[in-house]
Design a protein around this motif. Structure first.
Motif, short mmCIF file in Angstrom:
data_model
loop_
_atom_site.label_atom_id
_atom_site.label_comp_id
_atom_site.label_asym_id
_atom_site.label_seq_id
_atom_site.Cartn_x
_atom_site.Cartn_y
_atom_site.Cartn_z
N THR A 27 0.69 -1.28 0.52
CA THR A 27 -0.11 -0.15 -0.32
C THR A 27 1.10 1.24 -0.31
O THR A 27 2.09 1.18 0.42
CB THR A 27 -0.85 -0.16 1.21
OG1 THR A 27 0.27 0.20 2.17
CG2 THR A 27 -1.82 -1.11 1.31
N SER A 28 0.68 2.04 -0.70
CA SER A 28 0.58 3.78 -0.89
C SER A 28 1.03 4.20 0.13
O SER A 28 0.52 5.85 0.29
CB SER A 28 0.75 4.19 -2.02
OG SER A 28 1.21 3.70 -3.68
N THR A 29 1.77 3.27 1.63
CA THR A 29 1.06 4.27 2.74
C THR A 29 2.78 4.25 3.40
O THR A 29 3.23 3.71 2.87
CB THR A 29 0.75 3.83 3.54
OG1 THR A 29 0.47 2.28 4.09
CG2 THR A 29 -1.12 3.73 3.13
N ARG A 31 2.82 3.01 6.38
CA ARG A 31 2.80 1.18 6.90
C ARG A 31 3.41 0.23 5.67
O ARG A 31 4.68 -0.49 5.87
CB ARG A 31 2.11 1.13 7.12
CG ARG A 31 1.07 -0.36 7.95
CD ARG A 31 0.46 -0.54 8.27
NE ARG A 31 0.45 -2.15 8.76
CZ ARG A 31 0.07 -3.09 8.37
NH1 ARG A 31 -0.30 -3.28 7.58
NH2 ARG A 31 0.14 -4.28 8.95
N VAL A 71 6.36 6.76 -1.44
CA VAL A 71 4.98 6.94 -0.92
C VAL A 71 4.36 8.24 -1.02
O VAL A 71 3.08 8.61 -1.11
CB VAL A 71 4.87 6.81 -0.09
CG1 VAL A 71 3.68 7.05 1.58
CG2 VAL A 71 4.67 4.68 0.56
N ARG A 75 2.19 9.10 -4.96
CA ARG A 75 1.42 8.49 -5.02
C ARG A 75 0.08 9.13 -5.60
O ARG A 75 -0.43 10.18 -5.51
CB ARG A 75 0.90 8.64 -2.98
CG ARG A 75 0.46 8.13 -2.76
CD ARG A 75 -0.18 8.50 -1.44
NE ARG A 75 -1.63 7.55 -0.63
CZ ARG A 75 -2.75 7.84 -0.78
NH1 ARG A 75 -3.05 8.97 -1.07
NH2 ARG A 75 -3.91 7.70 0.21
#
Length: 158
Positions: A27-29, A31, A71, A75
């Protein structure tokens, strides 16, 4: 004769052949970027580069910087970024690739003298640590791929 065929079987079994490539979407986060760093470090450890060795520490840091770029600057909401880690065919280097969907925002390396720059310092680290790096158009779909190469063979003087 039986012993020889047994050895051949063992050498050809998938369990005896270590993987030389890892690829996954995240995921582009922040995290997702942290998980990428952990997975890459783990793969390197499994491939014979222990967590506390130069190769693992350096390539994990390079990966962290490339993922932070993906990110922060690449993103697209709802889109993942892709990471590929692979051993070079000659066995003397490792390549990490981070691919994102945005193609129009190409990162720029700032000079160390530009202390008031808001971003770009991460690529200074990549430049200093990697043996080579660059940006290419993404092979599978829109976007770009940032990649870095790190030699696994260095003199013992370093």
């Amino acid at each position: 004769m039986h012993r020889r065929s047994s050895q051949q079987h063992r050498l050809l079994s998938p369990a005896a052949t270590p993987s030389t490539e890892f690829a996954m979407a995240f995921t582009s986060t922040p995290r997702g970027a942290r998980l990428t760093r952990l997975f890459v470090s783990h793969c390197l450890n499994v491939w014979g580069h222990p967590y506390d060795c130069r190769v693992n520490e350096t390539l994990t840091l390079i990966t962290a910087e490339l993922c932070a770029n993906a990110v922060t600057h690449g993103r697209v909401p709802g889109r993942e970024f892709h990471v590929r880690l692979a051993a070079e065919k000659d066995g003397e280097g490792l390549r990490v690739e981070v691919s994102g969907t945005r193609a129009e925002r190409r990162p720029v390396v700032v000079s160390p003298a530009e202390t008031d720059a808001v971003s770009g310092r991460g690529l200074l680290l990549v430049t200093a640590l990697a043996d080579d790096w660059g940006i290419t158009d993404r092979r599978a779909g829109p976007g770009k791929t940032m990649w870095a190469l790190l030699s696994t063979v260095r003199s013992s003087v370093e």
